[in-house]
Design a protein around this motif. Structure first.
Motif, PDB file in Angstrom:
ATOM      1  N   THR A  15       1.105  -1.540   0.078  1.00 38.23           N
ATOM      2  CA  THR A  15      -0.232   0.009   0.226  1.00 38.23           C
ATOM      3  C   THR A  15       1.282   1.303  -0.046  1.00 38.23           C
ATOM      4  OG1 THR A  15      -1.808  -1.201   1.084  1.00 38.23           O
ATOM      5  CG2 THR A  15      -1.646   1.544   1.072  1.00 38.23           C
ATOM      6  N   LEU A  16       0.368   1.867  -1.050  1.00 37.06           N
ATOM      7  CA  LEU A  16       1.466   2.957  -1.280  1.00 37.06           C
ATOM      8  C   LEU A  16       0.639   4.985  -0.868  1.00 37.06           C
ATOM      9  CD1 LEU A  16       3.510   1.597  -3.772  1.00 37.06           C
ATOM     10  CD2 LEU A  16       4.585   2.854  -1.509  1.00 37.06           C
ATOM     11  N   PRO A  17       1.499   5.703  -0.667  1.00 37.49           N
ATOM     12  CA  PRO A  17       0.295   7.004  -0.917  1.00 37.49           C
ATOM     13  C   PRO A  17      -0.251   6.875  -2.804  1.00 37.49           C
ATOM     14  CG  PRO A  17       2.051   7.276   0.211  1.00 37.49           C
ATOM     15  CD  PRO A  17       2.379   5.363   0.044  1.00 37.49           C
ATOM     16  N   SER A  18      -0.371   7.555  -2.940  1.00 35.71           N
ATOM     17  CA  SER A  18      -0.725   8.240  -4.409  1.00 35.71           C
ATOM     18  C   SER A  18      -0.122   9.332  -5.131  1.00 35.71           C
ATOM     19  CB  SER A  18      -3.058   7.991  -4.672  1.00 35.71           C
ATOM     20  OG  SER A  18      -3.716   6.982  -4.115  1.00 35.71           O
ATOM     21  N   GLN A  19       0.756   9.276  -5.728  1.00 32.90           N
ATOM     22  CA  GLN A  19       2.131  10.051  -5.376  1.00 32.90           C
ATOM     23  C   GLN A  19       3.041   9.638  -6.434  1.00 32.90           C
ATOM     24  OE1 GLN A  19       4.040  11.494  -1.681  1.00 32.90           O
ATOM     25  NE2 GLN A  19       2.543  12.337  -1.202  1.00 32.90           N
ATOM     26  N   PRO A  20       3.439  10.053  -6.832  1.00 32.54           N
ATOM     27  CA  PRO A  20       4.175   9.871  -8.151  1.00 32.54           C
ATOM     28  C   PRO A  20       5.796   9.062  -7.643  1.00 32.54           C
ATOM     29  CG  PRO A  20       4.087  12.084  -8.445  1.00 32.54           C
ATOM     30  CD  PRO A  20       3.238  11.191  -7.090  1.00 32.54           C
ATOM     31  N   GLU A  21       6.171   9.187  -6.964  1.00 35.86           N
ATOM     32  CA  GLU A  21       6.713   8.184  -6.572  1.00 35.86           C
ATOM     33  C   GLU A  21       6.884   6.759  -6.619  1.00 35.86           C
ATOM     34  OE1 GLU A  21       5.740  11.004  -4.122  1.00 35.86           O
ATOM     35  OE2 GLU A  21       7.409  11.952  -5.029  1.00 35.86           O
ATOM     36  N   ALA A  22       5.263   6.282  -6.832  1.00 30.29           N
ATOM     37  CA  ALA A  22       4.787   4.999  -5.803  1.00 30.29           C
ATOM     38  C   ALA A  22       5.049   4.023  -7.353  1.00 30.29           C
ATOM     39  CB  ALA A  22       2.821   4.829  -5.945  1.00 30.29           C
ATOM     40  N   VAL A  23       4.914   5.260  -8.446  1.00 31.49           N
ATOM     41  CA  VAL A  23       5.484   4.939 -10.137  1.00 31.49           C
ATOM     42  C   VAL A  23       6.817   3.256  -9.211  1.00 31.49           C
ATOM     43  CG1 VAL A  23       5.587   4.278 -12.460  1.00 31.49           C
ATOM     44  CG2 VAL A  23       3.879   5.726 -11.447  1.00 31.49           C
ATOM     45  N   ARG A  24       7.856   4.277  -9.615  1.00 32.23           N
ATOM     46  CA  ARG A  24       8.770   3.243  -8.962  1.00 32.23           C
ATOM     47  C   ARG A  24       9.375   2.751  -8.149  1.00 32.23           C
ATOM     48  NH1 ARG A  24      12.816   6.615  -5.523  1.00 32.23           N
ATOM     49  NH2 ARG A  24      11.455   7.378  -5.175  1.00 32.23           N
ATOM     50  N   THR A  25       8.323   2.873  -6.699  1.00 32.75           N
ATOM     51  CA  THR A  25       7.800   1.876  -5.375  1.00 32.75           C
ATOM     52  C   THR A  25       7.548   0.693  -5.969  1.00 32.75           C
ATOM     53  OG1 THR A  25       8.092   3.490  -3.582  1.00 32.75           O
ATOM     54  CG2 THR A  25       8.031   1.776  -2.694  1.00 32.75           C
ATOM     55  N   ALA A  26       6.748   0.727  -6.845  1.00 28.92           N
ATOM     56  CA  ALA A  26       6.021  -0.112  -7.250  1.00 28.92           C
ATOM     57  C   ALA A  26       6.974  -1.587  -8.104  1.00 28.92           C
ATOM     58  CB  ALA A  26       4.577   0.135  -7.823  1.00 28.92           C
ATOM     59  N   ARG A  27       7.324  -1.102  -8.819  1.00 23.07           N
ATOM     60  CA  ARG A  27       8.302  -1.180  -9.664  1.00 23.07           C
ATOM     61  C   ARG A  27       9.409  -1.485  -8.822  1.00 23.07           C
ATOM     62  NH1 ARG A  27       8.511  -0.354 -15.678  1.00 23.07           N
ATOM     63  NH2 ARG A  27      10.519  -0.877 -15.323  1.00 23.07           N
ATOM     64  N   GLU A  28      10.265  -1.106  -8.020  1.00 29.83           N
ATOM     65  CA  GLU A  28      11.289  -2.022  -7.119  1.00 29.83           C
ATOM     66  C   GLU A  28      10.717  -3.208  -6.567  1.00 29.83           C
ATOM     67  OE1 GLU A  28      12.914   1.376  -5.299  1.00 29.83           O
ATOM     68  OE2 GLU A  28      14.235   2.287  -7.028  1.00 29.83           O
ATOM     69  N   THR A  29       9.676  -2.924  -6.000  1.00 32.07           N
ATOM     70  CA  THR A  29       9.144  -4.007  -4.812  1.00 32.07           C
ATOM     71  C   THR A  29       9.057  -5.043  -5.829  1.00 32.07           C
ATOM     72  OG1 THR A  29       7.822  -2.319  -3.131  1.00 32.07           O
ATOM     73  CG2 THR A  29       7.138  -4.711  -3.777  1.00 32.07           C
ATOM     74  N   ALA A  30       8.052  -5.042  -7.406  1.00 28.15           N
ATOM     75  CA  ALA A  30       7.865  -6.422  -7.997  1.00 28.15           C
ATOM     76  C   ALA A  30       9.346  -6.654  -8.353  1.00 28.15           C
ATOM     77  CB  ALA A  30       7.575  -5.522  -9.609  1.00 28.15           C
ATOM     78  N   GLU A  31      10.376  -5.791  -8.864  1.00 29.25           N
ATOM     79  CA  GLU A  31      11.557  -6.946  -9.027  1.00 29.25           C
ATOM     80  C   GLU A  31      12.242  -7.581  -7.682  1.00 29.25           C
ATOM     81  OE1 GLU A  31      14.365  -3.142  -9.702  1.00 29.25           O
ATOM     82  OE2 GLU A  31      13.334  -3.175 -12.173  1.00 29.25           O
TER      83      GLU A  31
END
Length: 148
Positions: A15-31
């Motif tokens: 779960t992330l704040p709906s902010q632009p940084e969420a994109v990078r965090t979601a991808r890094e977490t996926a990796e």
């Protein structure tokens, strides 16, 4: 598809704040998560999956943040399947089956730009996409399933 997703042995929720940084965090977490599950980052489905995930999170941040201060990313995988969803609390449900379109008058986009890319990549890999509304109708999850 519900029984398929429930049968997948690996699952991670972020779960992330709906902010632009969420994109990078979601991808890094996926990796990181895929690596922990034994799915190599060089697997041919991984780069397209990360692209689709990034587009979904971007769309949620861009179009749903006003109604949804947080978004949730769900990652799931099995031996031959990778699935993920992005959930937000905006009621608009994009028509994933339509690759044309524009805005629907609510400020949310139809399957243009990011959604067109999502559908093109997902279907090109033999995957599927579905929108699942929340029970109260005030949010949705967009699920992507890709073969491994």
């Amino acid at each position: 598809m519900s029984s398929l997703l429930q049968a997948l042995p690996h699952r991670h929720v972020l779960t992330l704040p709906s902010q632009p940084e969420a994109v990078r965090t979601a991808r890094e977490t996926a990796e990181q998560t895929l690596t922990e599950w034994g799915i190599g980052l060089r697997h041919p489905a991984v780069d397209p999956a990360l692209l689709v995930l990034g587009e979904l999170v971007t769309n949620s941040v861009r179009h749903a943040a006003v109604c949804s201060p947080q978004l949730t990313v769900i990652y799931a995988a099995g031996r031959d399947c990778l699935a993920f969803a992005v959930h937000d609390r905006h009621p608009y449900q994009p028509p994933l089956g339509t690759l044309g379109g524009g805005t629907d008058g609510t400020g949310a986009t139809g399957a243009t730009g990011g959604l067109a890319t999502i559908m093109e990549v997902t279907l090109g890999l033999g995957g599927s996409a579905v929108v699942r509304p929340d029970a109260d109708g005030r949010g949705k999850s967009i699920w992507i399933t890709l073969p491994l």
